[in-house]
Design a protein around this motif. Structure first.
Motif, PDB file in Angstrom:
ATOM      1  N   TYR B  32       0.867  -1.162   0.000  1.00  0.00           N
ATOM      2  CA  TYR B  32       0.000   0.000   0.000  1.00  0.00           C
ATOM      3  C   TYR B  32       0.913   1.224   0.000  1.00  0.00           C
ATOM      4  O   TYR B  32       1.926   1.254   0.688  1.00  0.00           O
ATOM      5  N   PHE B  34       1.386   5.583   0.103  1.00  0.00           N
ATOM      6  CA  PHE B  34       0.793   6.780   0.680  1.00  0.00           C
ATOM      7  C   PHE B  34       1.672   7.988   0.381  1.00  0.00           C
ATOM      8  O   PHE B  34       2.884   7.877   0.249  1.00  0.00           O
ATOM      9  N   TYR B  36       2.142  11.682   2.431  1.00  0.00           N
ATOM     10  CA  TYR B  36       1.820  12.530   3.578  1.00  0.00           C
ATOM     11  C   TYR B  36       2.478  13.889   3.389  1.00  0.00           C
ATOM     12  O   TYR B  36       3.533  13.997   2.758  1.00  0.00           O
ATOM     13  N   LEU B  44       1.637  14.869  10.706  1.00  0.00           N
ATOM     14  CA  LEU B  44       1.509  14.363   9.343  1.00  0.00           C
ATOM     15  C   LEU B  44       0.050  14.360   8.908  1.00  0.00           C
ATOM     16  O   LEU B  44      -0.828  13.911   9.652  1.00  0.00           O
ATOM     17  N   GLU B  88       6.949  19.825   3.744  1.00  0.00           N
ATOM     18  CA  GLU B  88       7.732  18.629   3.437  1.00  0.00           C
ATOM     19  C   GLU B  88       6.772  17.489   3.122  1.00  0.00           C
ATOM     20  O   GLU B  88       5.770  17.300   3.810  1.00  0.00           O
ATOM     21  N   PHE B  90       6.190  13.389   2.275  1.00  0.00           N
ATOM     22  CA  PHE B  90       6.741  12.065   2.514  1.00  0.00           C
ATOM     23  C   PHE B  90       5.934  11.011   1.772  1.00  0.00           C
ATOM     24  O   PHE B  90       4.704  10.971   1.873  1.00  0.00           O
ATOM     25  N   TRP B  95       2.144  -1.953   5.175  1.00  0.00           N
ATOM     26  CA  TRP B  95       0.843  -2.518   5.509  1.00  0.00           C
ATOM     27  C   TRP B  95       0.530  -2.243   6.968  1.00  0.00           C
ATOM     28  O   TRP B  95       1.415  -2.288   7.817  1.00  0.00           O
ATOM     29  N   SER B  97       0.347  -1.723  10.458  1.00  0.00           N
ATOM     30  CA  SER B  97       1.104  -0.999  11.468  1.00  0.00           C
ATOM     31  C   SER B  97       2.556  -0.748  11.079  1.00  0.00           C
ATOM     32  O   SER B  97       3.299  -0.154  11.853  1.00  0.00           O
ATOM     33  N   LYS B  98       2.965  -1.179   9.897  1.00  0.00           N
ATOM     34  CA  LYS B  98       4.377  -1.071   9.530  1.00  0.00           C
ATOM     35  C   LYS B  98       4.537  -0.296   8.230  1.00  0.00           C
ATOM     36  O   LYS B  98       4.340  -0.831   7.154  1.00  0.00           O
ATOM     37  N   LEU B  99       4.882   0.967   8.356  1.00  0.00           N
ATOM     38  CA  LEU B  99       5.151   1.782   7.180  1.00  0.00           C
ATOM     39  C   LEU B  99       6.642   2.073   7.081  1.00  0.00           C
ATOM     40  O   LEU B  99       7.306   2.309   8.081  1.00  0.00           O
ATOM     41  N   PHE B 101       9.015   4.884   5.371  1.00  0.00           N
ATOM     42  CA  PHE B 101       8.929   6.221   4.815  1.00  0.00           C
ATOM     43  C   PHE B 101      10.158   6.547   3.976  1.00  0.00           C
ATOM     44  O   PHE B 101      11.279   6.112   4.280  1.00  0.00           O
ATOM     45  N   GLY B 102       9.952   7.345   2.947  1.00  0.00           N
ATOM     46  CA  GLY B 102      11.074   7.976   2.290  1.00  0.00           C
ATOM     47  C   GLY B 102      11.611   9.095   3.168  1.00  0.00           C
ATOM     48  O   GLY B 102      11.013   9.440   4.193  1.00  0.00           O
ATOM     49  N   LYS B 103      12.739   9.667   2.756  1.00  0.00           N
ATOM     50  CA  LYS B 103      13.374  10.677   3.596  1.00  0.00           C
ATOM     51  C   LYS B 103      12.767  12.053   3.421  1.00  0.00           C
ATOM     52  O   LYS B 103      13.169  13.000   4.106  1.00  0.00           O
TER      53      LYS B 103
END
Lengths: 113, 111
Positions: B32, B34, B36, B44, B88, B90, B95, B97-99, B101-103
């Motif tokens: 999945y 996203f 932000y 966020l 900024e 992101f 999935w 509870s575990k994302l 992220f890019g910086k």
């Protein structure tokens, strides 16, 4: 609904001190997570929980403990704070019905001297 | 290892110009995805998300993103940027509870 709440908003610690960052949600979400945000690093997952009594480590778990005794609360414990733990901490929750969508709290800014 | 990459650390655009922020992901299966946004000192806010189906996703504030499986990309676009879009951004994948992220990409908007 208050959504995801975090306390405190800001905290200053001395090296070696311990503290607990509080996170609570009133949406009956099964899944909860803790992230830390550092400049230029994005957000990194510390620990997460898929339900009461079940927790697991994320990408950067060292120096942090968690427990999940209730669905609503997911506190993050720093047992012996270090300057490297200076960061902004975000708690998030989610549930199966909105698969993948995480609702974030407002964050806790922590400074370790 | 799972990863999300945002190649651009900082982008500057003029108000009214179009915008595209890049995001690439590396996962065993399509996660999945996203986008932000974070304003200075704020939390966020979810702009949009992709789970499956239509590869062009509409979000809030006039943003859209296109999922391209062949390029492992999920780029964010806006046809006309407003000064209030400075923030900024992101990209994230995962999935429940575990994302991951890019910086982040910092967007500056010139008047």
């Amino acid at each position: 609904n208050a959504g995801v709440t975090q306390t405190p908003k800001f905290q200053v610690l001395k090296t070696g001190q311990s503290m607990t960052l509080q996170c609570a949600q009133d949406m009956n979400h099964e899944y909860m997570s803790w992230y830390r945000q550092d400049p230029g690093m994005g957000l990194r997952l510390i620990h997460y929980s898929v339900g009461a009594g079940i927790t697991d480590q994320g990408e950067v778990p060292n120096g942090y403990n968690v427990s999940r005794s209730t669905t609503e609360d997911f506190p993050l414990r720093l047992l012996s704070a270090a300057p490297s733990q200076t960061s902004v901490y975000f708690c998030a929750s989610s549930y199966e019905g909105k698969v993948g969508t995480q609702y974030f709290g407002p964050g806790t800014r922590l400074l370790v001297l | 290892a799972q990863s999300v990459t945002q190649p651009d650390i900082h982008i500057t655009v003029s108000e009214g110009a179009s915008l595209e922020l890049r995001c690439n992901y590396s996962y065993g299966a399509t996660p999945y995805l996203f986008w932000y946004v974070q304003s200075p000192g704020q939390g966020l806010q979810l702009l949009l998300k992709y789970f499956s189906g239509d590869t062009l996703v509409q979000g809030i504030k006039g943003f859209e993103a296109e999922f391209k499986r062949s390029q492992s990309s999920f780029n964010l676009r806006k046809p006309s940027v407003h000064w209030s879009d400075a923030a900024e951004y992101f990209c994230a994948g995962g999935w429940l509870s575990k994302l991951t992220f890019g910086k982040g990409t910092l967007l500056t908007v010139n008047p």
